[in-house]
Design an enzyme around this catalytic site. Structure first.
Site, PDB file in Angstrom:
ATOM      1  N   SER A 111       0.824  -1.207   0.000  1.00  0.00           N
ATOM      2  CA  SER A 111       0.000   0.000   0.000  1.00  0.00           C
ATOM      3  C   SER A 111       0.859   1.258   0.000  1.00  0.00           C
ATOM      4  O   SER A 111       1.626   1.492  -0.918  1.00  0.00           O
ATOM      5  CB  SER A 111      -0.952  -0.044   1.199  1.00  0.00           C
ATOM      6  OG  SER A 111      -1.925   0.955   1.134  1.00  0.00           O
ATOM      7  N   ASP A 252      -0.957   1.082  -4.220  1.00  0.00           N
ATOM      8  CA  ASP A 252      -1.808   0.070  -4.858  1.00  0.00           C
ATOM      9  C   ASP A 252      -3.148   0.632  -5.312  1.00  0.00           C
ATOM     10  O   ASP A 252      -4.032  -0.122  -5.725  1.00  0.00           O
ATOM     11  CB  ASP A 252      -2.011  -1.134  -3.941  1.00  0.00           C
ATOM     12  CG  ASP A 252      -2.808  -0.813  -2.686  1.00  0.00           C
ATOM     13  OD1 ASP A 252      -2.791   0.359  -2.259  1.00  0.00           O
ATOM     14  OD2 ASP A 252      -3.434  -1.724  -2.116  1.00  0.00           O
ATOM     15  N   ASP A 254      -5.787   1.844  -3.932  1.00  0.00           N
ATOM     16  CA  ASP A 254      -7.084   1.601  -3.301  1.00  0.00           C
ATOM     17  C   ASP A 254      -7.543   2.803  -2.480  1.00  0.00           C
ATOM     18  O   ASP A 254      -8.634   2.796  -1.924  1.00  0.00           O
ATOM     19  CB  ASP A 254      -7.074   0.331  -2.451  1.00  0.00           C
ATOM     20  CG  ASP A 254      -6.180   0.414  -1.221  1.00  0.00           C
ATOM     21  OD1 ASP A 254      -5.372   1.366  -1.116  1.00  0.00           O
ATOM     22  OD2 ASP A 254      -6.276  -0.495  -0.361  1.00  0.00           O
TER      23      ASP A 254
END
Length: 462
Positions: A111, A252, A254
């Site tokens: 992340s 990533d 998200d």
């Protein structure tokens, strides 16, 4: 950046391996290794209850290919068919799981962490993060507490399926009904990470005038002074180019944070308030309910209540937001850090989708993001300090420290209901997070400093 020195077959002590708020995560070569990934892959293959292929995606980190190969080897040893997606945003994995009826999926990413870290996120057949019961079974398998008898059927096989990313791109475009953004000047900070696989392409497809920062996949620079944790490059570019808005993603993709045309930051709380207000005004927000975490600003909560809305709070982590939304039937939820979940779009945190929604909603109303932000709430002054506490047991059990808990109570009494204190152990890093917010900014500074100093003194004592 030099590669870390480690033996590639080293494996951490299984007793120390446990799922945090976002799967497994840590430094490659100590906390995360190829041998661990091999074993995690095998036990995921064993405990996932559904049939069908298991999908694996990755961000741009240089260690990603090694870990994907190891996970695929473990899964195929457990008899599973594997589809490797290559570079993709994390939300592509749950979306494709649901589309193809897959058994589950894994995402190799750390992340927003630095390039030398990596991690493994696991999703079930419904596309949600794996539940605690199945996580516990994987952990038990790693400790040798689950039977590992040979499978009765043949080994599985691994197939490269990067072509499936095109389906994810089409889903992104469909989420805004292919509404045009012709000529809208937008800056995208793709963070050298997963968003480079599709972020610029979908905005350009809709006709936006796109300026790209950090737009190539680069595993040695992912998250370094860029993306959603370092917004200054985006802010500067938006102002220099006179853009209507800018969006920054993490490694990533998200999560997403935005910058309006005046250079003001639009965090996850503002996204929830503005998007939620649009849904509320359209009559499609059940019970006028939003879901946020304990980190969300008190100003947001009070402004939303003033609109007649309800705000449910959860522990930190988008899996907790997801669970609360499923329980209550809420249409929208998320985190201040930029994870936003929509029940209309698969209940997966998706930074690119959220950015498209904001751009589309603004353009459809004929307003700028700055105009929209002017309608949002006024945030209470809030400060978050990270205190490094390497000892995991002390970090997790901080509430057992009477001196620290007494100081927290003193701070809360002094603010007399017009502020709050939150102390929590990070689920992904060796940090204790100390957050204070209050109507009085001096109180925020005072109590943040005192609490952080006390945490360092008492939890890091020899």
């Amino acid at each position: 950046m030099a590669s870390p020195a480690f033996h590639p077959l080293d494996c951490p002590d299984p007793a120390q391996v446990s799922f945090g708020t976002d799967g497994l995560r840590g430094h490659v070569g100590s906390a995360i290794t190829s041998t661990l990934a091999l074993q995690v892959g095998f036990w995921c293959g064993r405990v996932l209850p559904a049939d069908g292929p298991v999908l694996i995606g990755m961000d741009s980190r240089t260690s990603g290919s090694m870990l994907v190969s190891a996970l695929a080897a473990g899964l195929t040893a457990a008899g599973r068919e594997v589809w490797t997606l290559g570079l993709c945003p994390t939300p592509a994995v749950p979306g494709l799981i649901r589309r193809f009826g897959a058994a589950g999926g894994l995402m190799v990413s750390a992340s927003h962490n630095p390039p030398e870290d990596n991690g493994i996120k696991v999703f079930g057949a419904d596309g949600s993060k794996l539940g605690s019961a199945l996580q516990s079974r994987i952990e038990a398998g790693l400790r040798g507490e689950e039977p590992a008898s040979a499978q009765a059927h043949a080994f599985g096989a691994s197939h490269q399926r990067s072509d499936l990313l095109d389906l994810y791109k089409q889903d992104l475009l469909s989420s805004v009904r292919h509404q045009r953004l012709d000529g809208v000047p937008i800056v995208l900070d793709l963070c050298w990470g997963s968003a480079t696989a599709c972020g610029a392409a979908v905005f350009s497809e809709l006709g936006a005038d796109v300026t790209v920062l950090h737009g190539e996949a680069d595993g040695e620079r992912i998250n370094v002074d860029c993306g959603s944790t370092h917004l200054e490059p985006l802010r500067r570019a938006v102002l220099e180019r006179g853009a209507a808005m800018g969006f920054a993603f993490d490694g990533d993709a998200d999560r997403m944070l935005a910058v309006d045309g005046r250079g003001r930051i639009v965090d996850g709380d503002h996204v929830l308030f503005l998007w939620g207000s649009a849904l509320q005004d359209s009559g499609v927000l059940p019970d006028q309910r939003l879901v946020a975490t304990v980190m969300s600003n008190l100003g947001f909560e009070r402004a939303w209540q003033a609109r007649g809305g309800q705000l449910d709070r959860t522990p930190v982590g988008d899996q907790h937001v997801h669970a609360a939304m499923v329980r209550s039937g809420a249409a929208l939820g998320g985190e201040q850090s930029g994870h936003i979940l929509s029940s209309a779009h698969g209940l997966s945190g998706d930074g690119v989708l959220t950015a498209l929604q904001l751009a589309s909603l603004c353009h459809g109303q004929g307003i700028t993001l700055a105009d929209w932000l002017d309608r949002s709430f006024e945030a209470y002054p809030q400060k978050l300090v990270n205190v490094r506490v390497p000892d995991r047991s002390r970090r997790k059990a901080w509430a057992d420290c009477q001196s620290l808990t007494a100081l927290v109570q003193e701070a809360e009494r002094s603010m007399a209901g017009d502020g709050r204190v939150l102390v929590r152990a990070s689920g992904t890093e060796p940090l204790l997070r100390v957050m204070v917010e209050a109507a009085d900014p001096k109180a925020v500074e005072h109590w943040t400093q005192r609490l952080a100093e006390a945490a360092d003194q008492h939890l890091n004592a020899a």
